[in-house]
Write a protein that holds these residues in place. Structure first.
Motif, mmCIF file in Angstrom:
data_model
loop_
_atom_site.group_PDB
_atom_site.id
_atom_site.type_symbol
_atom_site.label_atom_id
_atom_site.label_comp_id
_atom_site.label_asym_id
_atom_site.label_seq_id
_atom_site.Cartn_x
_atom_site.Cartn_y
_atom_site.Cartn_z
ATOM 1 N N LEU A 67 -34.501 37.948 0.691
ATOM 2 C CA LEU A 67 -33.123 37.500 0.540
ATOM 3 C C LEU A 67 -32.457 38.213 -0.632
ATOM 4 N N THR A 68 -31.200 38.526 -0.468
ATOM 5 C CA THR A 68 -30.430 39.109 -1.568
ATOM 6 C C THR A 68 -30.011 37.994 -2.537
ATOM 7 N N ASP A 69 -29.503 38.368 -3.697
ATOM 8 C CA ASP A 69 -29.037 37.370 -4.664
ATOM 9 C C ASP A 69 -27.931 36.512 -4.072
ATOM 10 N N VAL A 70 -27.054 37.142 -3.318
ATOM 11 C CA VAL A 70 -25.949 36.405 -2.689
ATOM 12 C C VAL A 70 -26.493 35.382 -1.692
ATOM 13 N N GLN A 71 -27.463 35.800 -0.870
ATOM 14 C CA GLN A 71 -28.055 34.895 0.121
ATOM 15 C C GLN A 71 -28.781 33.740 -0.550
ATOM 16 N N LEU A 127 -30.347 26.606 8.972
ATOM 17 C CA LEU A 127 -30.904 27.924 8.694
ATOM 18 C C LEU A 127 -30.497 28.933 9.763
ATOM 19 N N ASN A 128 -30.479 28.494 11.020
ATOM 20 C CA ASN A 128 -30.093 29.399 12.116
ATOM 21 C C ASN A 128 -28.630 29.829 12.008
ATOM 22 N N SER A 129 -27.783 28.923 11.554
ATOM 23 C CA SER A 129 -26.355 29.238 11.478
ATOM 24 C C SER A 129 -26.019 30.143 10.294
ATOM 25 N N GLU A 130 -26.884 30.153 9.297
ATOM 26 C CA GLU A 130 -26.601 30.936 8.094
ATOM 27 C C GLU A 130 -27.005 32.404 8.225
ATOM 28 N N GLU A 131 -27.695 32.759 9.284
ATOM 29 C CA GLU A 131 -28.092 34.146 9.547
ATOM 30 C C GLU A 131 -28.942 34.736 8.413
ATOM 31 N N PHE A 132 -29.994 34.019 8.061
ATOM 32 C CA PHE A 132 -30.911 34.509 7.037
ATOM 33 C C PHE A 132 -32.044 35.345 7.635
ATOM 34 N N GLY A 133 -32.077 35.478 8.934
ATOM 35 C CA GLY A 133 -33.141 36.227 9.584
ATOM 36 C C GLY A 133 -34.271 35.319 10.045
ATOM 37 N N LYS A 134 -35.345 35.912 10.519
ATOM 38 C CA LYS A 134 -36.488 35.148 11.023
ATOM 39 C C LYS A 134 -37.194 34.431 9.877
ATOM 40 N N TYR A 135 -37.731 33.254 10.198
ATOM 41 C CA TYR A 135 -38.378 32.455 9.156
ATOM 42 C C TYR A 135 -39.415 31.524 9.784
ATOM 43 N N THR A 136 -40.292 31.003 8.947
ATOM 44 C CA THR A 136 -41.191 29.915 9.334
ATOM 45 C C THR A 136 -40.903 28.748 8.408
ATOM 46 N N LYS A 146 -29.663 16.877 -5.493
ATOM 47 C CA LYS A 146 -30.650 16.927 -6.569
ATOM 48 C C LYS A 146 -31.823 17.870 -6.252
ATOM 49 N N ALA A 147 -31.734 18.585 -5.156
ATOM 50 C CA ALA A 147 -32.834 19.474 -4.749
ATOM 51 C C ALA A 147 -33.001 20.611 -5.758
ATOM 52 N N SER A 148 -34.265 20.987 -5.992
ATOM 53 C CA SER A 148 -34.560 22.123 -6.879
ATOM 54 C C SER A 148 -35.252 23.215 -6.078
ATOM 55 N N PHE A 149 -34.955 24.467 -6.417
ATOM 56 C CA PHE A 149 -35.422 25.606 -5.637
ATOM 57 C C PHE A 149 -36.373 26.478 -6.454
ATOM 58 N N GLU A 150 -37.389 26.969 -5.774
ATOM 59 C CA GLU A 150 -38.281 27.984 -6.351
ATOM 60 C C GLU A 150 -38.368 29.137 -5.356
ATOM 61 N N VAL A 151 -37.835 30.288 -5.727
ATOM 62 C CA VAL A 151 -37.770 31.433 -4.827
ATOM 63 C C VAL A 151 -38.668 32.546 -5.340
ATOM 64 N N ASN A 152 -39.557 33.018 -4.468
ATOM 65 C CA ASN A 152 -40.446 34.137 -4.791
ATOM 66 C C ASN A 152 -40.227 35.249 -3.774
#
Length: 302
Positions: free
Chosen positions: A91-95, A66-75, A110-116
């Motif tokens: 996050l943008t659509d690209v991110q 996560l740190n290398s991808e430069e997504f910003g601050k996170y918990t 096989k991971a599944s994602f739920e983004v809100n």
């Protein structure tokens, strides 16, 4: 478990508690003015990403990614089959697509994602709805207690509840603990437990007033002290039982409910003390001013 409290003068003990409560409230106002609250994503804009994984993925593996991808601050919180990431910036659509594809490639195909995504307007609306919920709960309690007892009981009960909620919020502000929707649920739950303890004491005060002969201020003080003593064992046992469950949730529960559990523990302890040393003595003060009694005459030495 039984305790003996018949010799304690709760009304007298409450005087320094009142002063301490006022100091704490002022300190809380200063803290909230300077630091504010550390809102979670529920009350500010950002992205919430929940990832269901088919195998165990260690936190130590994901954080460098996560740190290398430069997504910003996170918990970041993780369990055996679920990972939750809260980004402070949306996050943008690209991110989002990059996060999903890179994660599947490196950790679990096989991971599944739920983004809100929570935008500023939704965050403000949720903050207002949370405040509105607490306000409606307090108004409902005022109406209920005023109908069942009298207005002095209602004022005392709500003053005690506001103090409890404000103290928990202040502690979260000072220590920069995250405030999210589970925290609001904890505040509402705390209000419910606290008003329950307060109503039990008030009901005993009302019952004892029926048989009391109030001629002096001391008589009214005795009624309050007696009523608290008669219900204190029940209050302590109830609080200890629920607090034990909340401590277990805090120690053994997942990261997502730790703040809920901590708020519950703080609220239960503060609420128990508030019912005894703020709500009941405050009613005593209002009742004494409403109908003056004769002051007890000092006995002359024989």
């Amino acid at each position: 478990m039984r305790y003996k409290f018949s010799n304690l003068n709760f009304v007298k003990i409450a005087r320094p508690v009142f002063i301490s409560a006022i100091v704490l409230v002022l300190a809380g106002i200063v803290s909230l003015s300077i630091f504010g609250l550390n809102y979670g994503i529920d009350f500010k804009s950002g992205s919430s990403v929940d990832i269901s994984v088919s195998k165990n993925v260690e936190k130590a593996q994901v954080e460098p990614f996560l740190n290398s991808e430069e997504f910003g601050k996170y918990t970041f919180t993780s369990g055996e089959s679920r990972i939750s990431i809260r980004f402070e910036e949306a996050l943008t659509d690209v991110q989002q697509k990059k996060l999903e594809s890179d994660f599947k490639e490196k950790f679990d195909a096989k991971a599944s994602f739920e983004v809100n995504i929570v935008d500023v307007d939704i965050a403000k609306e949720q903050e207002w709805n949370a405040l509105k919920g607490i306000l409606i709960a307090c108004i409902g309690i005022v109406i209920y207690v005023a109908i069942r007892f009298e207005w002095r009981f209602a004022i005392s009960a709500v003053a005690s509840l506001i103090f409890v909620a404000f103290m928990v919020i202040t502690i979260f502000s000072i220590f920069r603990l995250e405030v999210n929707l589970p925290f609001i649920l904890a505040i509402l739950t705390i209000i419910g437990y606290s008003i329950n303890d307060t109503v039990v004491i008030f009901d005993r005060i009302r019952e004892n007033l029926r048989f009391a002969k109030l001629k002096t201020d001391s008589d009214l003080t005795d009624v309050v002290n007696k009523s608290i003593s008669q219900t204190l064992t029940r209050s302590i046992n109830t609080v200890v039982t629920v607090a034990f469950a909340a401590v277990c949730l805090f120690v053994f529960g997942s990261e997502s409910i730790k703040m809920f559990s901590l708020a519950m523990i703080l609220g239960l302890l503060i609420g128990a003390a508030s019912s005894i040393f703020i709500a009941s003595p405050l009613w005593h003060l209002l009742r004494r001013k409403a109908k003056p009694h004769q002051k007890a005459k000092p006995q002359s030495a024989s």
